[in-house]
Scaffold this active site. Sequence first.
Site, PDB file in Angstrom:
ATOM      1  N   TYR A  56       5.655 -10.655 -16.448  1.00  0.00           N
ATOM      2  CA  TYR A  56       6.616  -9.729 -15.837  1.00  0.00           C
ATOM      3  C   TYR A  56       8.043 -10.181 -16.101  1.00  0.00           C
ATOM      4  O   TYR A  56       8.514 -11.173 -15.545  1.00  0.00           O
ATOM      5  CB  TYR A  56       6.364  -9.599 -14.331  1.00  0.00           C
ATOM      6  N   HIS A 119      -5.018 -12.696 -16.925  1.00  0.00           N
ATOM      7  CA  HIS A 119      -4.270 -11.432 -16.919  1.00  0.00           C
ATOM      8  C   HIS A 119      -4.681 -10.499 -18.054  1.00  0.00           C
ATOM      9  O   HIS A 119      -4.571 -10.850 -19.222  1.00  0.00           O
ATOM     10  CB  HIS A 119      -2.778 -11.782 -17.060  1.00  0.00           C
TER      11      HIS A 119
HETATM   12  P1  NAD Z   1       3.159   0.664  -8.230  1.00  0.00           P
HETATM   13  O1  NAD Z   1       2.146   1.743  -8.298  1.00  0.00           O
HETATM   14  O2  NAD Z   1       3.143  -0.241  -7.046  1.00  0.00           O
HETATM   15  O3  NAD Z   1       4.587   1.334  -8.426  1.00  0.00           O
HETATM   16  C1  NAD Z   1       5.757   0.558  -8.488  1.00  0.00           C
HETATM   17  C2  NAD Z   1       6.977   1.463  -8.637  1.00  0.00           C
HETATM   18  O4  NAD Z   1       7.111   2.264  -7.449  1.00  0.00           O
HETATM   19  C3  NAD Z   1       8.267   0.659  -8.751  1.00  0.00           C
HETATM   20  O5  NAD Z   1       9.184   1.377  -9.547  1.00  0.00           O
HETATM   21  C4  NAD Z   1       8.752   0.606  -7.312  1.00  0.00           C
HETATM   22  O6  NAD Z   1      10.148   0.362  -7.253  1.00  0.00           O
HETATM   23  C5  NAD Z   1       8.379   2.005  -6.840  1.00  0.00           C
HETATM   24  N1  NAD Z   1       8.217   2.106  -5.381  1.00  0.00           N
HETATM   25  C6  NAD Z   1       7.567   1.275  -4.540  1.00  0.00           C
HETATM   26  N2  NAD Z   1       7.644   1.713  -3.271  1.00  0.00           N
HETATM   27  C7  NAD Z   1       8.351   2.865  -3.307  1.00  0.00           C
HETATM   28  C8  NAD Z   1       8.774   3.792  -2.319  1.00  0.00           C
HETATM   29  N3  NAD Z   1       8.477   3.619  -1.034  1.00  0.00           N
HETATM   30  N4  NAD Z   1       9.484   4.867  -2.714  1.00  0.00           N
HETATM   31  C9  NAD Z   1       9.789   5.071  -4.017  1.00  0.00           C
HETATM   32  N5  NAD Z   1       9.429   4.228  -4.998  1.00  0.00           N
HETATM   33  C10 NAD Z   1       8.715   3.134  -4.645  1.00  0.00           C
HETATM   34  O7  NAD Z   1       2.994  -0.201  -9.577  1.00  0.00           O
HETATM   35  P2  NAD Z   1       3.103  -1.755  -9.920  1.00  0.00           P
HETATM   36  O8  NAD Z   1       4.314  -2.391  -9.357  1.00  0.00           O
HETATM   37  O9  NAD Z   1       2.912  -1.881 -11.393  1.00  0.00           O
HETATM   38  O10 NAD Z   1       1.798  -2.380  -9.229  1.00  0.00           O
HETATM   39  C11 NAD Z   1       1.884  -3.200  -8.080  1.00  0.00           C
HETATM   40  C12 NAD Z   1       1.725  -4.668  -8.435  1.00  0.00           C
HETATM   41  O11 NAD Z   1       0.379  -4.952  -8.792  1.00  0.00           O
HETATM   42  C13 NAD Z   1       2.551  -5.150  -9.626  1.00  0.00           C
HETATM   43  O12 NAD Z   1       3.897  -5.344  -9.276  1.00  0.00           O
HETATM   44  C14 NAD Z   1       1.787  -6.384 -10.011  1.00  0.00           C
HETATM   45  O13 NAD Z   1       2.095  -7.436  -9.124  1.00  0.00           O
HETATM   46  C15 NAD Z   1       0.328  -5.953  -9.792  1.00  0.00           C
HETATM   47  N6  NAD Z   1      -0.311  -5.390 -11.023  1.00  0.00           N
HETATM   48  C16 NAD Z   1      -1.113  -6.196 -11.776  1.00  0.00           C
HETATM   49  C17 NAD Z   1      -1.693  -5.704 -12.945  1.00  0.00           C
HETATM   50  C18 NAD Z   1      -2.559  -6.608 -13.782  1.00  0.00           C
HETATM   51  O14 NAD Z   1      -2.849  -7.721 -13.379  1.00  0.00           O
HETATM   52  N7  NAD Z   1      -2.998  -6.173 -14.952  1.00  0.00           N
HETATM   53  C19 NAD Z   1      -1.470  -4.392 -13.342  1.00  0.00           C
HETATM   54  C20 NAD Z   1      -0.684  -3.582 -12.543  1.00  0.00           C
HETATM   55  C21 NAD Z   1      -0.101  -4.085 -11.375  1.00  0.00           C
END
Ligand code: NAD
Length: 311
Positions: A56, A119
């Site tokens: 990230y 990952h």
């Molecule tokens: P998400 O679905 O959580 O969406 C994140 C987006 O939504 C960001 O732009 C954030 O600013 C916005 N957001 C969050 N709350 C909001 C609100 N209340 N109103 C408006 N916008 C809002 O997607 P993500 O961040 O990719 O997934 C969550 C976490 O899961 C990641 O940060 C990561 O830590 C993990 N993850 C891991 C993998 C992997 O291991 N392959 C893949 C995806 C995500």
Amino acid sequence: MEYRRLGSTDLKLSKIGFGAAPLGGEYGALDLAEAERAVHKAIDEGITFFDTAPYYGRTVSEERLGKMLEGRRDKVVLATKIGRYDKASFDFSAERVRTSVDESLQRLRTDHIDLITAHDIEFGDREQVINETIPALRAVQKTGKVRYVGISGLPLRMLADVAVRARVDNVLSYCHYNLLLRDLDTYLTPVVEAHGIGLVNASPLHMGVLTAQGAPPWHPAPDVVKEAGRKVVDLLERRDVYPAVAALRFSLDHPYISSTLVGMVTTLEVETNLKAMDFKLDPALLAEIDAVVDPVKGMSWPSGTPDNSDV
Ligand code: NAD
């Protein structure tokens, strides 16, 4: 906040977890001071599970989170990853496992990682992950540098297979259990549950699709899915329901998932998402959402090598 035990581990995770991908700039520019306030607000409100990765922001998320958590490290369950280092740079070798953990410990300014995740394993060789990567992480576990070991990725069938054969502690799945796509329970949940393996669900907003600002430019979903997401957001806004609150509530209602990771970089996002804890998703509204989503039901995208991908 509510807490749930993770599988057979002794980790207790907050039901809402703090995803730190946006902290690395993966979703665009951010206000760092505000992001720091968001981290502290989350901890103050009982969000204790934090997930980051060297990938990230290409180490930036880990660096920033480590700095922000200084003095409060003992308040959180800290998760990071190994194996993915850039968009197309993967290394699941035992040697890289060892150096990667040490580098993450430095960036995160800590002496241990609570949960370490291989990952996006679908980009690696499945047998190497099972026979080399996970055993190398188990060896690191014996030194006390990491407490528990897991895997993450998109293709559910591969995650289920590797989880059982490599006997991991946790599986982190993303974009398979939210208002737009819900096939997690078809392919993965019964398998991990039967083996007492933990389950963390990420991306309840389908990586930004279920927000007013919409998907980031790199989002891999087919356009029809993004369009369906826009319609769900419109529908919820017409009903005076904040989209993220409804979307997060849907994931929180799952009976086995220990924590749902949502990416956050502002205090407003933290405050809004916390409202999901007390929100009730009206079944009639969910039925309307289902009708909007029906034409794209089950639609994901290819990820990883062809033999590992589900699509
Ligand atoms: P998400 O679905 O959580 O969406 C994140 C987006 O939504 C960001 O732009 C954030 O600013 C916005 N957001 C969050 N709350 C909001 C609100 N209340 N109103 C408006 N916008 C809002 O997607 P993500 O961040 O990719 O997934 C969550 C976490 O899961 C990641 O940060 C990561 O830590 C993990 N993850 C891991 C993998 C992997 O291991 N392959 C893949 C995806 C995500």
